[in-house]
Design an enzyme around this catalytic site. Structure first.
Site, PDB file in Angstrom:
ATOM      1  N   GLU A 130       0.830  -1.213   0.000  1.00 24.50           N
ATOM      2  CA  GLU A 130       0.000   0.000   0.000  1.00 24.50           C
ATOM      3  C   GLU A 130       0.862   1.260   0.000  1.00 24.50           C
ATOM      4  O   GLU A 130       0.510   2.255  -0.639  1.00 24.50           O
ATOM      5  CB  GLU A 130      -0.978  -0.007   1.187  1.00 24.50           C
ATOM      6  CG  GLU A 130      -2.025  -1.116   1.135  1.00 24.50           C
ATOM      7  CD  GLU A 130      -2.836  -1.156  -0.158  1.00 24.50           C
ATOM      8  OE1 GLU A 130      -3.024  -0.112  -0.815  1.00 24.50           O
ATOM      9  OE2 GLU A 130      -3.278  -2.269  -0.530  1.00 24.50           O
ATOM     10  N   HIS A 148       1.774   1.994  -3.454  1.00 19.13           N
ATOM     11  CA  HIS A 148       0.722   2.725  -4.186  1.00 19.13           C
ATOM     12  C   HIS A 148       0.777   4.224  -3.873  1.00 19.13           C
ATOM     13  O   HIS A 148       0.549   5.046  -4.750  1.00 19.13           O
ATOM     14  CB  HIS A 148      -0.662   2.185  -3.834  1.00 19.13           C
ATOM     15  CG  HIS A 148      -0.996   0.885  -4.509  1.00 19.13           C
ATOM     16  ND1 HIS A 148      -0.755   0.647  -5.848  1.00 19.13           N
ATOM     17  CD2 HIS A 148      -1.579  -0.248  -4.039  1.00 19.13           C
ATOM     18  CE1 HIS A 148      -1.167  -0.574  -6.154  1.00 19.13           C
ATOM     19  NE2 HIS A 148      -1.661  -1.144  -5.076  1.00 19.13           N
TER      20      HIS A 148
HETATM   21 ZN    ZN Z   1      -2.558  -2.984  -4.882  1.00 18.63          ZN
END
Ligand code: ZN
Ligand code: ZN
Length: 183
Positions: free
Chosen positions: A134, A137
């Site tokens: 995450e 991202h």
């Molecule tokens: Zn992902």
């Protein structure tokens, strides 16, 4: 020009210093920037869906955005409750690359969730993979076709177990441009 010099972890109704210290240490090792603990908050009151018995991931992100005090910080939320997004049965986590905040749920990372004997070190490793994924991202990275890369998409815990908690060379090249790595 790099963008981020630290990761802050905020927990939601979760008190496990040993676990959070592990995440901070390993996140700092992988990303080569500092990682600190921010605070623990109650679960967002408006995130719970009583019919699904799950919490809406987006509400945690809204809460995390409010914690941001510097452009150069990435804030990672950690919760043990099950998260969902409309149209999906569940999500392991969710990120906002625009605000550089992300949330992970540890609910489905326990062996116990799959009716298997609990394995603490496996649980820690899975949590680290979801955390780095995450955070990746938030750095603008997308899903990677390399099944060993931490940015590979996990459809189930089997995918999570196949990948490592490190970026492949391609993804690391992209990630490190955003990170103000300590020399
Ligand atoms: Zn992902
Ligand atoms: Zn990759």
């Amino acid at each position: 020009m790099c963008n981020f010099d630290r990761v802050l972890i905020k927990t939601f109704s979760l008190n496990d210093k040993y676990f959070i210290d592990f995440l901070l240490k390993k996140i700092s090792e992988v990303l080569k920037i500092d990682a600190y603990y921010l605070n623990n908050s109650p679960l967002p009151y408006d995130a719970y869906d009583g019919f699904r018995k799950q919490f809406l991931a987006e509400k945690f992100l809204e809460n995390l955005i409010l914690e941001k005090s510097e452009e150069s910080e990435i804030i990672l939320g950690v919760t043990s409750v099950d998260l969902y997004e409309p149209g999906l049965n569940f999500v392991f986590g969710m990120a906002s690359p625009f605000y550089s905040v992300a949330i992970i749920s540890t609910k489905r990372l326990h062996n116990l969730f799959y009716a298997l004997p609990e394995d603490k070190s496996l649980f820690f490793e899975r949590s680290l993979k979801e955390a780095i994924h995450e955070i990746g991202h938030t750095l603008g990275l997308e899903h990677c076709p390399n099944p060993k890369c931490v940015m590979h998409f996990s459809n189930s815990i089997v995918d999570t177990d196949k990948k490592s908690y490190n970026f492949c060379d391609n993804c690391w090249e992209k990630a490190k441009d955003k990170l103000c790595i300590k020399v």
